[in-house]
Enzyme design. Structure first.
Site, PDB file in Angstrom:
ATOM      1  N   LYS A  72       8.147  -4.353  11.974  1.00  0.00           N
ATOM      2  CA  LYS A  72       7.505  -5.188  10.960  1.00  0.00           C
ATOM      3  C   LYS A  72       6.652  -4.325  10.036  1.00  0.00           C
ATOM      4  CE  LYS A  72       3.576  -6.289  13.983  1.00  0.00           C
ATOM      5  NZ  LYS A  72       2.783  -7.366  14.593  1.00  0.00           N
TER       6      LYS A  72
ATOM      7  N   TYR B 231     -16.099   9.097 -10.801  1.00  0.00           N
ATOM      8  CA  TYR B 231     -16.853   7.922 -11.208  1.00  0.00           C
ATOM      9  C   TYR B 231     -18.219   7.876 -10.529  1.00  0.00           C
ATOM     10  CZ  TYR B 231     -12.589   5.890 -13.220  1.00  0.00           C
ATOM     11  OH  TYR B 231     -11.475   5.650 -13.970  1.00  0.00           O
TER      12      TYR B 231
END
Length: 814
Positions: free
Chosen positions: A483, A709
């Protein structure tokens, strides 16, 4: 196996200088630069003509290594560590490996010869991998140092060994034989490599055959010269395409790019198909076929497995090149015999009319240079090579023997001239001795399509699967979870490998994952663990099997089965035993049984539950309570319905911690991908996923400047910054930035500086020798996914499944 210094000293008949004889040894090392060195390392200080590891003991002490095998103790480190003093460190390493090998009693395949050892080893690992937990030589570790390092890798979980042995002169095999001590021998062809180390071909054959003096059987291509030197007590299992006296007689024919081999004598007659037609691959495949016949595999199984053989890296590997060219990468060795094989391969693989040969000086040919390069010239002419590029001082001296030839004394000279050579629309064979570093040429010629990739080691997946298989009873089935895009590793490719290994079930979370696998040809039964009612028609259309965990879901599915006019459709019933996520509670059993009793629409294929604390032994009592409740609910459910479904409850941690609760099947998840929460178990698993990128740009900023940033990193001094093209949109957590995490460049750690951006991150590479374009490891062996998850206060699942699908997955076998 637990080893201490006290175990090792008498094995080596050594002098002991130290205090801590009870220290456990979990790692053997000869590389002072290895990041795996630590307190549990025993370092063998090898000395060679150009280097002496005794000189690095001080640095190793600083990195936490305190246990050394030495010929002497350098003055500057006396009294600071534990020293085992021996006359010859290499011999001590070999003695230790031989003693260690003697502790294990399982079949060992030993391979020697002039060519094909690594390919045969890797192919046998692939062919036998579904049935054995295999230890094998890593890459081409077949030397006097490589063989002992390979064998020391054995652990208690292995039940088959495959090791290759390479020698260059007499007396070398005598040292390797007790280290490998093969029970099954394979002798590949005897070529001209290392001829200068032997008086004649007879001496060479005799020396190689020493590897098999205690083997139960020897597999080889029938040859009367070789047979003259085989010991009389050795069982012979020979093959041939022409010698009727061989134990197994083969025939062959080619069809396109494939070769069909027919077993004519020595076994039931049948055919196999291999995806190759060059002589070397056919010969290597024949040796592998003989091993499968010796192990008495079913012919259909042999046919299926042999058809899936693949090219092995570090040998002849076909790659896409720049400007619509094709590369044949054989930048691993350069000898006359393998050149002939490579040119034959070039002819079979060519995709363009124009053919170019890039060739280094040839070594170990056994010929004088005049004769050697005359023969090479003849090969070039007969193979209709359009252009020859020679690299090295010797081939440069014989440039006049070739037509349309340019030469360069060094690889660096070639690289400088590269822009003017105009490679386009051609097939290029790159053939070079290792010392010429032809991988630089390959990197220049190979088509660049992606800078950031997640590399998936399929060999490691197989190893981890077999590790967990070794913990199961023979009759216990295995479901493997694929999965979430195979836990981020790629669902389809992993599923194909698992189908090769014949697992019993695949598990996915949602129907669309299972549909994708079925549409791509996966035939294994697939269980959908969290089906939505809207997906029930598609589940039935594609033959998927839903987990049913509620009365509402059951009633909805029964309506769809009835509308589709199906009967006895397989479903899986989930019980809630304490996880309290999904599943029928004990109080709902009567109503569930009433609906299912004598219901022709469905059949209960399995009954399952899920453990909440299998990975945390602090909740051992709760786990036992879950198991007991499951058994109670199953007894009532199955008795009332008169059914005997598959029962399963254990996940990866449960397999290791609660073996008594295996029931009929287990569900392997994160463990397949090389992750365990148990440190003692983790060392038995192999790393599957390595996230890589490159350095996009380098710059040096002065003290006081900031990065990224928010100016969250401020340089305290002149700092070299590398920008890497991967960010949080690719799945790298922003919490891994600002000095919390690091990347690895050229074997050294570089802390991440400033905030991680959407598509980029920056790292401090001050003190690291690197350049733009150099590879970068985001995670893999260093840092590991486990290390990242601990620092980020999360779990490895989240790290792996967060990697964006915009990151290309590259699947390979080592």
């Amino acid at each position: 196996m637990t080893l201490t210094l006290k175990h090792i000293v008498p094995v080596l008949n050594a002098q002991w200088k130290g205090e801590f004889g009870d220290i456990e040894i979990d790692h053997i090392s000869i590389d002072s630069r290895s990041l795996q060195n630590g307190p549990g390392t025993l370092f063998f200080a090898l000395s060679g003509p150009n280097n002496d590891a005794h000189n690095y003991i001080g640095e190793l002490l600083d990195s936490g290594v305190f246990n050394f095998v030495v010929t002497h103790i350098p003055d500057e480190v006396k009294g600071q560590a534990n020293f085992i003093i021996v006359p010859d460190v290499l011999l001590a390493l070999q003695q230790f490996a031989a003693w260690y090998r003697d502790k294990f009693h399982f079949p060992v395949i030993g391979i020697t010869g002039s060519n094909g050892k690594t390919i045969i080893k890797e192919w046998l690992n692939f062919l036998l991998g579904p049935d054995y937990n295999i230890i094998r030589s890593p890459k081409s570790y077949n030397s006097q140092v490589g063989v002992p390092l390979s064998v020391i890798g054995i652990n208690e979980m292995h039940n088959l060994g495959i090791f290759e042995a390479g020698i260059s002169t007499v007396a070398e095999m005598e040292r390797l034989e007790p280290i490998i001590r093969p029970t099954i021998g394979i002798l590949t062809n005897i070529g001209t490599a290392h001829d200068e180390g032997f008086a004649n071909i007879a001496d060479k054959i005799k020396e190689k055959l020493r590897l098999f003096k205690r083997s139960e059987v020897l597999i080889y291509q029938k040859n009367k010269t070789i047979e003259a030197f085989i010991q009389s007590g050795t069982k012979r299992f020979s093959w041939s395409f022409k010698e009727e006296e061989a134990e197994v007689l083969l025939a062959r024919r080619t069809e396109g790019e494939q070769t069909i081999i027919t077993i004519k004598k020595g076994a039931p007659e049948f055919e196999i198909t291999i995806p190759f037609r060059d002589e070397a691959s056919i010969e290597n495949a024949a040796h592998c076929l003989m091993v499968l016949l010796f192990f008495e595999y079913d012919p259909n199984e042999i046919k299926g497995r042999m058809s899936l053989l693949y090219p092995v890296e570090m040998r002849l590997v076909v790659k896409n090149g720049i400007n619509n060219s094709t590369l044949i990468d054989d930048s691993y060795s350069s000898d006359f015999q393998s050149l002939k094989i490579a040119l034959d391969f070039l002819e079979n693989q060519k995709q363009h009319k124009k053919k170019t040969l890039i060739l280094s000086d040839i070594f170990q040919s056994g010929l004088g240079n005049e004769e050697l390069y005359s023969r090479v010239s003849q090969l070039v002419v007969s193979n209709k090579i359009n252009r020859v590029i020679g690299i090295g001082p010797i081939i440069s001296a014989f440039k006049n023997k070739f037509v349309n030839c340019s030469t360069y004394e060094t690889t660096s000279e070639f690289l400088a001239a590269f822009p003017a050579l105009h490679f386009r629309d051609e097939t290029i064979l790159i053939k070079g001795a290792r010392q010429f570093r032809f991988e630089k040429i390959v990197a220049l010629l190979e088509e660049k399509t992606h800078e950031t990739v997640l590399e998936i080691n399929l060999n490691a997946v197989s190893h981890n699967l077999n590790f967990f298989k070794s913990k199961l009873r023979p009759e216990t089935k295995m479901m493997v979870m694929v999965k979430a895009f195979g836990y981020g590793n790629g669902g389809l490719e992993i599923a194909r490998l698992l189908e090769h290994h014949k697992v019993d079930y695949l598990g996915v979370a949602f129907a669309d994952e299972g549909i994708s696998l079925k549409a791509s040809g996966i035939s294994l039964p697939i269980m959908v663990m969290n089906p939505e009612s809207t997906s029930f028609p598609s589940i039935i259309q594609y033959g998927l099997e839903p987990e049913i965990y509620s009365l509402k879901g059951l009633e909805a599915f029964l309506k769809v089965v009835s509308a589709e006019k199906k009967s006895a459709y397989r479903i899986h019933i989930k019980f809630d035993t304490g996880m309290h996520r999904l599943g029928f509670e004990e109080k709902q059993l009567d109503e569930l049984i009433a609906i299912l009793r004598n219901n022709p629409l469905v059949t209960v294929q399995s009954v399952l539950s899920h453990m909440a604390t299998s990975d945390d032994l602090n909740h051992h009592a709760f786990a036992l309570q879950q198991i007991a409740l499951f058994e109670k609910m199953v007894t009532l459910f199955c008795t009332e319905l008169g059914i005997d479904p598959i029962l399963h409850m254990l996940n990866t941690s449960g397999i290791s911690n609660y073996p008594e609760a295996q029931f009929d099947m287990v569900r392997l998840g994160i463990g397949l991908y090389g992750i365990s929460n148990d440190a003692s178990e983790q060392k038995y698993l192999e790393n599957v996923s390595t996230l890589k990128s490159i350095i996009s740009q380098l710059r040096t900023i002065p003290a006081g400047d900031s990065v990224g940033y928010g100016r969250r990193f401020m340089a305290q001094h002149d700092t070299k910054i590398a920008t890497i093209p991967i960010g949080y949109a690719d799945g790298i957590s922003r919490h891994w930035g600002n000095g919390v995490g690091y990347i690895t460049i050229n074997g050294k750690r570089a802390p991440i500086t400033g905030s991680i951006c959407m598509d980029m991150l920056m790292a401090d590479v001050s003190g690291i020798s690197c350049k733009e374009g150099d590879p970068v490891v985001i995670f893999g062996l260093d840092p590991t996914v486990n290390e990242m998850s601990k620092s980020l206060k999360t779990i490895p699942y989240e790290i792996l499944t967060s990697i964006s699908q915009r990151v290309k997955r590259v699947f390979y076998r080592e």
